[in-house]
Design a protein around this motif. Structure first.
Motif, PDB file in Angstrom:
ATOM      1  N   GLN A   1       0.800  -1.218   0.000  1.00 13.74           N
ATOM      2  CA  GLN A   1       0.000   0.000   0.000  1.00 13.74           C
ATOM      3  C   GLN A   1       0.838   1.275   0.000  1.00 13.74           C
ATOM      4  N   GLY A   2       2.138   1.161  -0.169  1.00  9.52           N
ATOM      5  CA  GLY A   2       2.996   2.349  -0.226  1.00  9.52           C
ATOM      6  C   GLY A   2       3.063   3.098   1.091  1.00  9.52           C
ATOM      7  N   ARG A   3       3.142   2.384   2.210  1.00 11.52           N
ATOM      8  CA  ARG A   3       3.102   3.022   3.532  1.00 11.52           C
ATOM      9  C   ARG A   3       4.448   3.554   4.001  1.00 11.52           C
ATOM     10  N   LEU A   4       5.554   3.016   3.489  1.00 11.87           N
ATOM     11  CA  LEU A   4       6.859   3.367   4.021  1.00 11.87           C
ATOM     12  C   LEU A   4       7.235   4.796   3.642  1.00 11.87           C
ATOM     13  N   PRO A   5       7.601   5.648   4.623  1.00 15.44           N
ATOM     14  CA  PRO A   5       7.994   7.026   4.322  1.00 15.44           C
ATOM     15  C   PRO A   5       9.240   7.071   3.451  1.00 15.44           C
ATOM     16  N   ASP A   6       9.354   8.131   2.669  1.00 16.29           N
ATOM     17  CA  ASP A   6      10.494   8.264   1.767  1.00 16.29           C
ATOM     18  C   ASP A   6      11.808   8.498   2.497  1.00 16.29           C
ATOM     19  N   ASP A   7      11.751   8.900   3.771  1.00 17.54           N
ATOM     20  CA  ASP A   7      12.984   9.138   4.520  1.00 17.54           C
ATOM     21  C   ASP A   7      13.385   7.930   5.373  1.00 17.54           C
ATOM     22  N   ALA A   8      12.813   6.755   5.104  1.00 21.63           N
ATOM     23  CA  ALA A   8      13.172   5.551   5.846  1.00 21.63           C
ATOM     24  C   ALA A   8      14.645   5.232   5.624  1.00 21.63           C
ATOM     25  N   PRO A   9      15.350   4.733   6.654  1.00 21.52           N
ATOM     26  CA  PRO A   9      16.783   4.426   6.510  1.00 21.52           C
ATOM     27  C   PRO A   9      17.095   3.483   5.360  1.00 21.52           C
ATOM     28  N   VAL A  10      16.175   2.576   5.048  1.00 21.67           N
ATOM     29  CA  VAL A  10      16.425   1.620   3.981  1.00 21.67           C
ATOM     30  C   VAL A  10      16.534   2.299   2.616  1.00 21.67           C
ATOM     31  N   PHE A  11      16.016   3.527   2.503  1.00 22.19           N
ATOM     32  CA  PHE A  11      16.093   4.284   1.253  1.00 22.19           C
ATOM     33  C   PHE A  11      17.283   5.240   1.220  1.00 22.19           C
ATOM     34  N   ALA A  12      18.177   5.149   2.181  1.00 20.93           N
ATOM     35  CA  ALA A  12      19.311   6.073   2.253  1.00 20.93           C
ATOM     36  C   ALA A  12      20.100   6.071   0.945  1.00 20.93           C
ATOM     37  N   ASP A  13      20.518   7.243   0.529  1.00 16.96           N
ATOM     38  CA  ASP A  13      21.255   7.398  -0.724  1.00 16.96           C
ATOM     39  C   ASP A  13      22.735   7.151  -0.468  1.00 16.96           C
ATOM     40  N   ASP A  14      23.137   5.878  -0.551  1.00 16.65           N
ATOM     41  CA  ASP A  14      24.515   5.502  -0.277  1.00 16.65           C
ATOM     42  C   ASP A  14      25.158   4.759  -1.441  1.00 16.65           C
ATOM     43  N   GLY A  15      24.537   4.847  -2.620  1.00 14.78           N
ATOM     44  CA  GLY A  15      25.086   4.198  -3.796  1.00 14.78           C
ATOM     45  C   GLY A  15      24.612   2.776  -4.005  1.00 14.78           C
ATOM     46  N   THR A  16      23.861   2.231  -3.049  1.00 13.16           N
ATOM     47  CA  THR A  16      23.341   0.870  -3.166  1.00 13.16           C
ATOM     48  C   THR A  16      22.015   0.891  -3.903  1.00 13.16           C
ATOM     49  N   ARG A  17      21.776  -0.108  -4.733  1.00 11.10           N
ATOM     50  CA  ARG A  17      20.490  -0.190  -5.436  1.00 11.10           C
ATOM     51  C   ARG A  17      19.365  -0.412  -4.428  1.00 11.10           C
ATOM     52  N   LYS A  18      18.244   0.255  -4.667  1.00 13.39           N
ATOM     53  CA  LYS A  18      17.104   0.191  -3.754  1.00 13.39           C
ATOM     54  C   LYS A  18      15.843  -0.062  -4.566  1.00 13.39           C
ATOM     55  N   PHE A  19      14.977  -0.931  -4.036  1.00 17.19           N
ATOM     56  CA  PHE A  19      13.730  -1.272  -4.697  1.00 17.19           C
ATOM     57  C   PHE A  19      12.592  -1.248  -3.681  1.00 17.19           C
TER      58      PHE A  19
ATOM     59  N   ALA B   1      14.325   9.883  -6.172  1.00 16.67           N
ATOM     60  CA  ALA B   1      15.289   9.463  -7.180  1.00 16.67           C
ATOM     61  C   ALA B   1      16.231   8.428  -6.582  1.00 16.67           C
ATOM     62  N   GLY B   2      16.497   7.384  -7.334  1.00 11.81           N
ATOM     63  CA  GLY B   2      17.368   6.324  -6.859  1.00 11.81           C
ATOM     64  C   GLY B   2      16.632   5.147  -6.251  1.00 11.81           C
ATOM     65  N   VAL B   3      15.319   5.288  -6.005  1.00 13.13           N
ATOM     66  CA  VAL B   3      14.505   4.186  -5.495  1.00 13.13           C
ATOM     67  C   VAL B   3      13.694   3.622  -6.651  1.00 13.13           C
ATOM     68  N   ASN B   4      13.955   2.395  -7.016  1.00 12.44           N
ATOM     69  CA  ASN B   4      13.280   1.755  -8.139  1.00 12.44           C
ATOM     70  C   ASN B   4      11.960   1.157  -7.682  1.00 12.44           C
ATOM     71  N   VAL B   5      10.879   1.523  -8.351  1.00 11.42           N
ATOM     72  CA  VAL B   5       9.552   1.015  -8.006  1.00 11.42           C
ATOM     73  C   VAL B   5       9.200  -0.143  -8.928  1.00 11.42           C
ATOM     74  N   ILE B   6       8.821  -1.277  -8.319  1.00  8.84           N
ATOM     75  CA  ILE B   6       8.302  -2.423  -9.055  1.00  8.84           C
ATOM     76  C   ILE B   6       6.821  -2.534  -8.711  1.00  8.84           C
ATOM     77  N   ARG B   7       5.976  -2.376  -9.698  1.00  9.01           N
ATOM     78  CA  ARG B   7       4.527  -2.412  -9.479  1.00  9.01           C
ATOM     79  C   ARG B   7       4.003  -3.820  -9.788  1.00  9.01           C
ATOM     80  N   LEU B   8       3.375  -4.448  -8.804  1.00  3.05           N
ATOM     81  CA  LEU B   8       2.786  -5.767  -8.969  1.00  3.05           C
ATOM     82  C   LEU B   8       1.325  -5.733  -8.522  1.00  3.05           C
ATOM     83  N   ASP B   9       0.570  -6.704  -8.980  1.00  6.25           N
ATOM     84  CA  ASP B   9      -0.829  -6.805  -8.583  1.00  6.25           C
ATOM     85  C   ASP B   9      -0.935  -7.305  -7.145  1.00  6.25           C
ATOM     86  N   VAL B  10      -1.863  -6.701  -6.402  1.00 11.40           N
ATOM     87  CA  VAL B  10      -2.082  -7.060  -5.000  1.00 11.40           C
ATOM     88  C   VAL B  10      -3.366  -7.865  -4.882  1.00 11.40           C
ATOM     89  N   ARG B  11      -3.313  -8.910  -4.047  1.00 14.32           N
ATOM     90  CA  ARG B  11      -4.515  -9.681  -3.748  1.00 14.32           C
ATOM     91  C   ARG B  11      -4.569  -9.888  -2.246  1.00 14.32           C
TER      92      ARG B  11
END
Length: 274
Positions: free
Chosen positions: A125-143, A154-164
């Motif tokens: 449901q897209g609940r995680l805030p954009d400033d969460a530590p897991v999204f830190a801009d440290d050069g690591t790929r993020k999804f 920018a730098g956070v790759n979104v993968i959209r899948l169907d939810v059930r």
């Protein structure tokens, strides 16, 4: 039980295995170093096809946190180092949104040498805030895997899948991530997320690191939606036991790839097991 000794030279060998520069089966090693190769070698290898590993740190009575949600010290210091070593050996690490919200993990490699894996959050449901530590801009790929339209930094790759029923099909998650080049995956948490991948038959290995403490109550390490009613139907993995110091690791092989990874690397034809 095997007693593991992760010396600098054996860890460097494991990193070389992970990068396709060496094998985990040759050389002269102490018994503790050999045990380290047996524990981590199957996670580092890239010659037997993609693998997906589930990892749980829990107490003797099977709890991963207290009733108040405190999970910070469930694993001992060697259990935490073990988790960081697994991170360093895989391509991507996956957590559910509840773990991301409650624990604010960084999912980086800090307690050993090695590169940070790509970080993946399952967030229907897209609940995680954009400033969460897991999204830190440290050069690591993020999804982030979402079922809703939500723009991410920018730098956070979104993968959209169907939810059930507010859930994704775990198989679709694995397919999508491997399409992004993430072949070896670690399902780190929480326990419900790990259980869903296990029930879907997607885990190559499950590692349960048990720390010597009794909590008494709290969430359990694994709770499957369709538990076995008869012991004859229960999952019986190919199990090995390792002492890593403060914790004991139960290494559970669940697939043909897991069995093949225990064999000497030079005895396996690349691509023979799928």
């Amino acid at each position: 039980m095997s007693f593991v000794d992760v010396t600098p030279r054996v860890w460097q060998r494991l990193l070389d295995v992970r990068n396709g520069l060496a094998c985990p089966c040759c050389g002269r090693w102490t018994p503790g170093e050999q045990a380290a190769l047996e524990l981590y070698g199957p996670l580092a290898r890239r010659d037997i096809g993609p693998v997906t590993i589930g990892q749980i740190g829990q107490s003797l009575d099977g709890r991963v946190a207290t009733t108040s949600g405190d999970a910070r010290d469930v694993s001992g210091p060697d259990g935490l180092a073990h988790l960081h070593r697994i991170r360093a050996l895989v391509d991507g690490v996956i957590i559910g949104v509840r773990t991301a919200l409650h624990d604010s993990p960084r999912l980086t490699v800090r307690l050993c040498d090695g590169q940070n894996p790509a970080r993946v959050v399952i967030d229907p449901q897209g609940r995680l805030p954009d400033d969460a530590p897991v999204f830190a801009d440290d050069g690591t790929r993020k999804f982030v895997i979402q079922g809703v339209d939500r723009t991410r930094p920018a730098g956070v790759n979104v993968i959209r899948l169907d939810v059930r029923d507010n859930q994704f099909d775990p198989r679709q998650i694995v397919v999508a991530l491997r399409h992004e080049g993430l072949q070896n995956l670690l399902i780190e948490g929480g326990s419900i997320t790990i259980s869903r991948f296990l029930e879907a038959g997607l885990l190559t290995r499950l590692q349960v690191a048990v720390a010597p403490l009794l909590i008494g109550a709290g969430p359990q390490g694994l709770t499957m939606s369709s538990p076995s009613e008869k012991l004859s139907d229960a999952i019986r993995p190919d199990m090995r036991v390792f002492s890593i110091g403060s914790d004991v690791v139960f290494d559970c092989g669940l697939t043909a790839e897991a069995a093949a990874a225990k064999e000497p690397m030079h005895a396996i034809q690349v691509g023979a097991v799928r």
